[in-house]
Design an enzyme around this catalytic site. Sequence first.
Site, PDB file in Angstrom:
ATOM      1  N   PHE A  31       0.813  -1.224   0.000  1.00  4.63           N
ATOM      2  CA  PHE A  31       0.000   0.000   0.000  1.00  4.63           C
ATOM      3  C   PHE A  31       0.841   1.267   0.000  1.00  4.63           C
ATOM      4  O   PHE A  31       0.353   2.338  -0.351  1.00  4.63           O
ATOM      5  CB  PHE A  31      -0.934   0.015   1.222  1.00  4.63           C
ATOM      6  CG  PHE A  31      -0.261   0.450   2.508  1.00  4.63           C
ATOM      7  CD1 PHE A  31      -0.131   1.805   2.810  1.00  4.63           C
ATOM      8  CD2 PHE A  31       0.271  -0.467   3.396  1.00  4.63           C
ATOM      9  CE1 PHE A  31       0.511   2.231   3.975  1.00  4.63           C
ATOM     10  CE2 PHE A  31       0.908  -0.059   4.566  1.00  4.63           C
ATOM     11  CZ  PHE A  31       1.030   1.296   4.853  1.00  4.63           C
TER      12      PHE A  31
ATOM     13  N   LYS B 220      -1.223  -7.130  -9.202  1.00  6.01           N
ATOM     14  CA  LYS B 220      -2.182  -7.199  -8.089  1.00  6.01           C
ATOM     15  C   LYS B 220      -1.728  -6.149  -7.085  1.00  6.01           C
ATOM     16  O   LYS B 220      -0.882  -6.406  -6.240  1.00  6.01           O
ATOM     17  CB  LYS B 220      -2.152  -8.604  -7.466  1.00  6.01           C
ATOM     18  CG  LYS B 220      -3.438  -9.047  -6.779  1.00  6.01           C
ATOM     19  CD  LYS B 220      -3.933  -8.120  -5.686  1.00  6.01           C
ATOM     20  CE  LYS B 220      -3.204  -8.303  -4.388  1.00  6.01           C
ATOM     21  NZ  LYS B 220      -3.569  -7.268  -3.376  1.00  6.01           N
TER      22      LYS B 220
ATOM     23  N   GLU C  17      -4.988  -3.615  -1.998  1.00  6.83           N
ATOM     24  CA  GLU C  17      -6.437  -3.373  -1.985  1.00  6.83           C
ATOM     25  C   GLU C  17      -6.769  -2.099  -1.207  1.00  6.83           C
ATOM     26  O   GLU C  17      -7.908  -1.629  -1.233  1.00  6.83           O
ATOM     27  CB  GLU C  17      -7.176  -4.584  -1.394  1.00  6.83           C
ATOM     28  CG  GLU C  17      -6.854  -4.933   0.061  1.00  6.83           C
ATOM     29  CD  GLU C  17      -5.581  -5.759   0.258  1.00  6.83           C
ATOM     30  OE1 GLU C  17      -4.618  -5.587  -0.521  1.00  6.83           O
ATOM     31  OE2 GLU C  17      -5.539  -6.556   1.216  1.00  6.83           O
TER      32      GLU C  17
ATOM     33  N   SER D  87       5.391  -6.950   3.261  1.00 12.07           N
ATOM     34  CA  SER D  87       5.962  -7.264   4.577  1.00 12.07           C
ATOM     35  C   SER D  87       6.708  -8.606   4.539  1.00 12.07           C
ATOM     36  O   SER D  87       6.453  -9.449   3.675  1.00 12.07           O
ATOM     37  CB  SER D  87       4.835  -7.312   5.606  1.00 12.07           C
ATOM     38  OG  SER D  87       3.909  -8.307   5.237  1.00 12.07           O
TER      39      SER D  87
ATOM     40  N   CYS E  67       9.390   1.876   3.322  1.00 11.98           N
ATOM     41  CA  CYS E  67      10.276   0.748   3.658  1.00 11.98           C
ATOM     42  C   CYS E  67      11.694   1.229   3.887  1.00 11.98           C
ATOM     43  O   CYS E  67      12.506   0.509   4.444  1.00 11.98           O
ATOM     44  CB  CYS E  67      10.255  -0.278   2.545  1.00 11.98           C
ATOM     45  SG  CYS E  67      10.852   0.408   1.008  1.00 11.98           S
TER      46      CYS E  67
ATOM     47  N   GLU F  75       8.906  -3.934  13.071  1.00 12.37           N
ATOM     48  CA  GLU F  75       8.761  -2.856  12.099  1.00 12.37           C
ATOM     49  C   GLU F  75       7.441  -2.142  12.428  1.00 12.37           C
ATOM     50  O   GLU F  75       6.366  -2.741  12.336  1.00 12.37           O
ATOM     51  CB  GLU F  75       8.695  -3.430  10.680  1.00 12.37           C
ATOM     52  CG  GLU F  75       8.549  -2.338   9.637  1.00 12.37           C
ATOM     53  CD  GLU F  75       8.358  -2.867   8.217  1.00 12.37           C
ATOM     54  OE1 GLU F  75       7.669  -3.869   8.018  1.00 12.37           O
ATOM     55  OE2 GLU F  75       8.890  -2.216   7.302  1.00 12.37           O
TER      56      GLU F  75
HETATM   57  P1  NAD Z   1       1.562  -6.607   3.010  1.00 15.14           P
HETATM   58  O1  NAD Z   1       2.617  -7.656   3.052  1.00 15.14           O
HETATM   59  O2  NAD Z   1       0.456  -6.664   3.987  1.00 15.14           O
HETATM   60  O3  NAD Z   1       0.834  -6.630   1.567  1.00 15.14           O
HETATM   61  C1  NAD Z   1       1.575  -6.644   0.371  1.00 15.14           C
HETATM   62  C2  NAD Z   1       0.743  -7.340  -0.699  1.00 15.14           C
HETATM   63  O4  NAD Z   1       0.497  -8.691  -0.293  1.00 15.14           O
HETATM   64  C3  NAD Z   1      -0.617  -6.698  -0.931  1.00 15.14           C
HETATM   65  O5  NAD Z   1      -0.883  -6.692  -2.316  1.00 15.14           O
HETATM   66  C4  NAD Z   1      -1.575  -7.602  -0.176  1.00 15.14           C
HETATM   67  O6  NAD Z   1      -2.848  -7.665  -0.757  1.00 15.14           O
HETATM   68  C5  NAD Z   1      -0.902  -8.963  -0.253  1.00 15.14           C
HETATM   69  N1  NAD Z   1      -1.168  -9.788   0.918  1.00 15.14           N
HETATM   70  C6  NAD Z   1      -1.415  -9.363   2.198  1.00 15.14           C
HETATM   71  N2  NAD Z   1      -1.621 -10.411   3.008  1.00 15.14           N
HETATM   72  C7  NAD Z   1      -1.494 -11.522   2.256  1.00 15.14           C
HETATM   73  C8  NAD Z   1      -1.590 -12.922   2.540  1.00 15.14           C
HETATM   74  N3  NAD Z   1      -1.839 -13.369   3.756  1.00 15.14           N
HETATM   75  N4  NAD Z   1      -1.390 -13.787   1.529  1.00 15.14           N
HETATM   76  C9  NAD Z   1      -1.136 -13.359   0.285  1.00 15.14           C
HETATM   77  N5  NAD Z   1      -1.038 -12.036  -0.038  1.00 15.14           N
HETATM   78  C10 NAD Z   1      -1.215 -11.136   0.927  1.00 15.14           C
HETATM   79  O7  NAD Z   1       2.310  -5.199   3.038  1.00 15.14           O
HETATM   80  P2  NAD Z   1       1.671  -3.746   3.155  1.00 15.14           P
HETATM   81  O8  NAD Z   1       1.137  -3.556   4.518  1.00 15.14           O
HETATM   82  O9  NAD Z   1       0.792  -3.465   1.993  1.00 15.14           O
HETATM   83  O10 NAD Z   1       2.976  -2.844   2.954  1.00 15.14           O
HETATM   84  C11 NAD Z   1       3.851  -2.517   3.991  1.00 15.14           C
HETATM   85  C12 NAD Z   1       5.016  -3.469   4.036  1.00 15.14           C
HETATM   86  O11 NAD Z   1       5.706  -3.481   2.795  1.00 15.14           O
HETATM   87  C13 NAD Z   1       6.058  -3.067   5.071  1.00 15.14           C
HETATM   88  O12 NAD Z   1       6.504  -4.220   5.729  1.00 15.14           O
HETATM   89  C14 NAD Z   1       7.170  -2.471   4.217  1.00 15.14           C
HETATM   90  O13 NAD Z   1       8.460  -2.507   4.799  1.00 15.14           O
HETATM   91  C15 NAD Z   1       7.104  -3.315   3.007  1.00 15.14           C
HETATM   92  N6  NAD Z   1       7.736  -2.673   1.873  1.00 15.14           N
HETATM   93  C16 NAD Z   1       8.965  -3.104   1.506  1.00 15.14           C
HETATM   94  C17 NAD Z   1       9.618  -2.491   0.454  1.00 15.14           C
HETATM   95  C18 NAD Z   1      10.981  -2.946   0.032  1.00 15.14           C
HETATM   96  O14 NAD Z   1      11.447  -2.452  -0.957  1.00 15.14           O
HETATM   97  N7  NAD Z   1      11.619  -3.860   0.717  1.00 15.14           N
HETATM   98  C19 NAD Z   1       8.998  -1.426  -0.223  1.00 15.14           C
HETATM   99  C20 NAD Z   1       7.736  -1.015   0.180  1.00 15.14           C
HETATM  100  C21 NAD Z   1       7.107  -1.649   1.238  1.00 15.14           C
END
Ligand code: NAD
Length: 497
Positions: A149, A173, A176, A226, A281, A382
């Site tokens: 997000f 994808k 959401e 994450s 991030c 985090e």
């Molecule tokens: P998230 O892991 O909750 O979601 C990321 C994606 O995975 C979304 O599209 C979501 O719909 C999907 N998702 C969520 N739960 C899932 C599940 N149980 N099974 C399958 N798919 C699932 O992350 P977020 O809250 O949207 O974003 C924040 C996180 O992203 C933080 O941890 C941040 O550090 C990380 N991030 C990392 C970088 C990097 O370059 N390393 C860059 C941006 C964000």
Amino acid sequence: MRTINHWIAGKLSTRAIERSGDVYDPATGEVQAKVAFASPADVDAAVAAAKDALPGWRDASLAKRARVMFAFRELLERHKVEVAKLLTSEHGKVAADALGEVNRGLEVVEFACGIPQLLKGEFSENVSSDVDSYSIRQPVGVVAGITPFNFPAMVPMWMYPIAIACGNTFVLKPSERDPSAANFCAELLRDAGLPEGVFNVVHGDKVAVDRILHHPDIAAVSFVGSTPIAKYIYETGTQHGKRVQALGGAKNHMVVLPDADMELAADAAIGAAYGSAGERCMAISVLVTVGDAADRLIPMLRERIKKLAVGPGHDPKHEMGPLVTKAHLDRVRGLVDQGVAEGAELVEDGRDPKIPGAERGFFLRPCLFDNVTPEMVIYKEEIFGPVLSVVRVPTYDRALELVHANEYANGVAIFTNDGGAARKFQHEVRVGMVGVNVPIPVPMAYYSFGGWKASLFGDTHVHGKEGVHFYTRGKVITSRWPDPRFRGVDLGFPQNR
Ligand code: NAD
């Protein structure tokens, strides 16, 4: 209420919507739209569109692919304020920050415009008599991107411009929680002349993600999000024969040596910790102060925090907006409460934000903890919010040990005026992206972005050369066009004449 639907084969899906989710305006706390949640059949439809488009796009000339990217770049430049407004309305980040995000995404599009240069192979003449060898890189096929997000425009742009320019077709994808930027960019790609089916968007949750991970026609998956989900994506995707790069979470440290320019360090720490409400991030969440650095730094931080303008992101006077959802706000507030309970000293308490006219928005003012220790949950987790922890250490060596003991290794920074100390640090620190007097060392599009340890699962970072590598497969051709003077059967081992 407006419904945000999937984008399949160059248009919005007309399939019946079985499930949907709420999209909030984080500044008001109101639901502003519904987003369709893809069923496995919706994902199958998007993948089928991408598969149908693949032969034509894979064989499109480099000139054609580059031209589409140039056209997309022009359209994105022209419409970037509209994209930024979508980011502010769904993510909450302030207008200037949202525009900055689109500009960083544009840089990757500009990198992808150079695809003819990036895909040049190697050629060796006469490796044996009349034999030449050359290497080429070809697209991997239908590829998918699953994104978080916090950068709804930029993170997908780390992926699809390069993947598409390399000749692949794409299924995105997005998160959401802020889905609109993906659809807007899909329209721009169509207007740029991208054939239908080359870029598709499916919205949704785990159901959509799981279908992507199991789909036999998807060759590669890029993920950013994450760490627990990144690990799951990597393990499940690779078990199903896919190439996977999965970027995870972070806990980025900024080491401040006693000889640093403290005013510079204070300015940098404020921007890096509280910019985008800490939902980056590469945000700095731990300040590791060496010797007496904290005694001088903390008053400077407090003075700056008090002046920060927090409020709805569309008002240009605001420097920090709300958090993305109520659930996330509650989690971050809960962690701040826990830090207090664990004995850390909350020297700036942002838990009671008082934003006139936006009382129901998901706001928190900046929080600053002093005397945090490595055993505390606020140090280990985090937080992904506007919370900065100061850990005091006596020496440089102790600071380095702390960085190395952390499970994440995305970004790190050192602030010092000692060139030798900075060089030693950048050489020995085990982290993927390092800043020297730069708090958020995000590489430019022509370098590759990625962390180490629990911040990345897989072998390749995103964009730059590694991005091109991820979205292509190597092939080496050995060819002989015999000289007609040397004909005849020879059963011996080929000789190098
Ligand atoms: P998230 O892991 O909750 O979601 C990321 C994606 O995975 C979304 O599209 C979501 O719909 C999907 N998702 C969520 N739960 C899932 C599940 N149980 N099974 C399958 N798919 C699932 O992350 P977020 O809250 O949207 O974003 C924040 C996180 O992203 C933080 O941890 C941040 O550090 C990380 N991030 C990392 C970088 C990097 O370059 N390393 C860059 C941006 C964000």
